[in-house]
Design a protein around this motif. Structure first.
Motif, PDB file in Angstrom:
ATOM      1  N   ASN A 148      81.549  50.816  41.304  1.00 35.96           N
ATOM      2  CA  ASN A 148      80.232  50.180  41.336  1.00 35.96           C
ATOM      3  C   ASN A 148      79.238  51.315  41.518  1.00 35.96           C
ATOM      4  N   LEU A 149      78.199  51.363  40.675  1.00 38.61           N
ATOM      5  CA  LEU A 149      77.292  52.502  40.749  1.00 38.61           C
ATOM      6  C   LEU A 149      75.965  52.214  40.062  1.00 38.61           C
ATOM      7  N   CYS A 150      75.068  53.182  40.141  1.00 38.09           N
ATOM      8  CA  CYS A 150      73.784  53.142  39.451  1.00 38.09           C
ATOM      9  C   CYS A 150      73.834  54.176  38.337  1.00 38.09           C
ATOM     10  N   LEU A 151      73.290  53.808  37.175  1.00 39.84           N
ATOM     11  CA  LEU A 151      73.254  54.720  36.035  1.00 39.84           C
ATOM     12  C   LEU A 151      71.841  54.775  35.464  1.00 39.84           C
ATOM     13  N   PRO A 152      71.471  55.886  34.800  1.00 43.89           N
ATOM     14  CA  PRO A 152      70.131  55.966  34.204  1.00 43.89           C
ATOM     15  C   PRO A 152      69.974  55.014  33.016  1.00 43.89           C
ATOM     16  N   ILE A 153      71.070  54.767  32.273  1.00 38.25           N
ATOM     17  CA  ILE A 153      71.078  53.815  31.154  1.00 38.25           C
ATOM     18  C   ILE A 153      72.439  53.129  31.149  1.00 38.25           C
ATOM     19  N   CYS A 154      72.532  52.011  30.444  1.00 36.78           N
ATOM     20  CA  CYS A 154      73.809  51.310  30.327  1.00 36.78           C
ATOM     21  C   CYS A 154      74.570  51.846  29.118  1.00 36.78           C
ATOM     22  N   PRO A 155      75.756  52.416  29.347  1.00 34.25           N
ATOM     23  CA  PRO A 155      76.536  52.949  28.219  1.00 34.25           C
ATOM     24  C   PRO A 155      77.225  51.838  27.426  1.00 34.25           C
ATOM     25  N   LYS A 156      77.868  52.225  26.345  1.00 33.06           N
ATOM     26  CA  LYS A 156      78.652  51.304  25.528  1.00 33.06           C
ATOM     27  C   LYS A 156      79.601  50.531  26.447  1.00 33.06           C
ATOM     28  N   SER A 157      79.739  49.225  26.226  1.00 33.74           N
ATOM     29  CA  SER A 157      80.452  48.373  27.174  1.00 33.74           C
ATOM     30  C   SER A 157      81.965  48.572  27.214  1.00 33.74           C
TER      31      SER A 157
END
Length: 116
Positions: free
Chosen positions: A74-83
């Motif tokens: 579980n984390l925070c990302l700058p953008i959502c990558p390919k699922s």
């Protein structure tokens, strides 16, 4: 909401600007646990350092011969990558699914195949 949209909203509705800007200034709160057993519950949280970041949960299944192990992060990302991703290296295959969301503490649920 990105910062450009927030600024347009603030100009159009100045009375709601202080609440909107104060909320985003604090950042998005996400569950924050790295590579924990799949059946464990993540209870640690962190404020996302990215201005337009997303909360995410990633489930990875590692397969080597007949051995399978599932973990999640579980984390925070700058953008959502390919699922969904499948990676194979030296006889080890990793299946990875990720799901993203943009509300406080929304990344508790296991991904079911897509980004939100």
């Amino acid at each position: 909401m990105n910062s450009s949209s927030a600024m347009k909203s603030c100009r159009a509705h100045p009375s709601s600007c202080s609440l909107l800007c104060a909320e985003r200034a604090q950042g998005l709160d996400c569950y924050n646990c790295m590579v924990i057993p799949f059946h464990y519950t993540c209870s640690s949280t962190a404020t996302c350092p990215y201005p337009d970041g997303v909360c995410a949960i990633q489930v990875a299944e590692v397969v080597m011969d007949s051995i399978r192990q599932k973990v999640k992060s579980n984390l925070c990302l700058p953008i959502c990558p390919k699922s969904t991703q499948i990676i194979g290296i030296l006889g080890i295959v990793v299946y990875s699914k990720i799901s993203c969301c943009n509300r406080d503490l929304c990344n508790a649920a296991v991904p079911n195949g897509g980004s939100t």
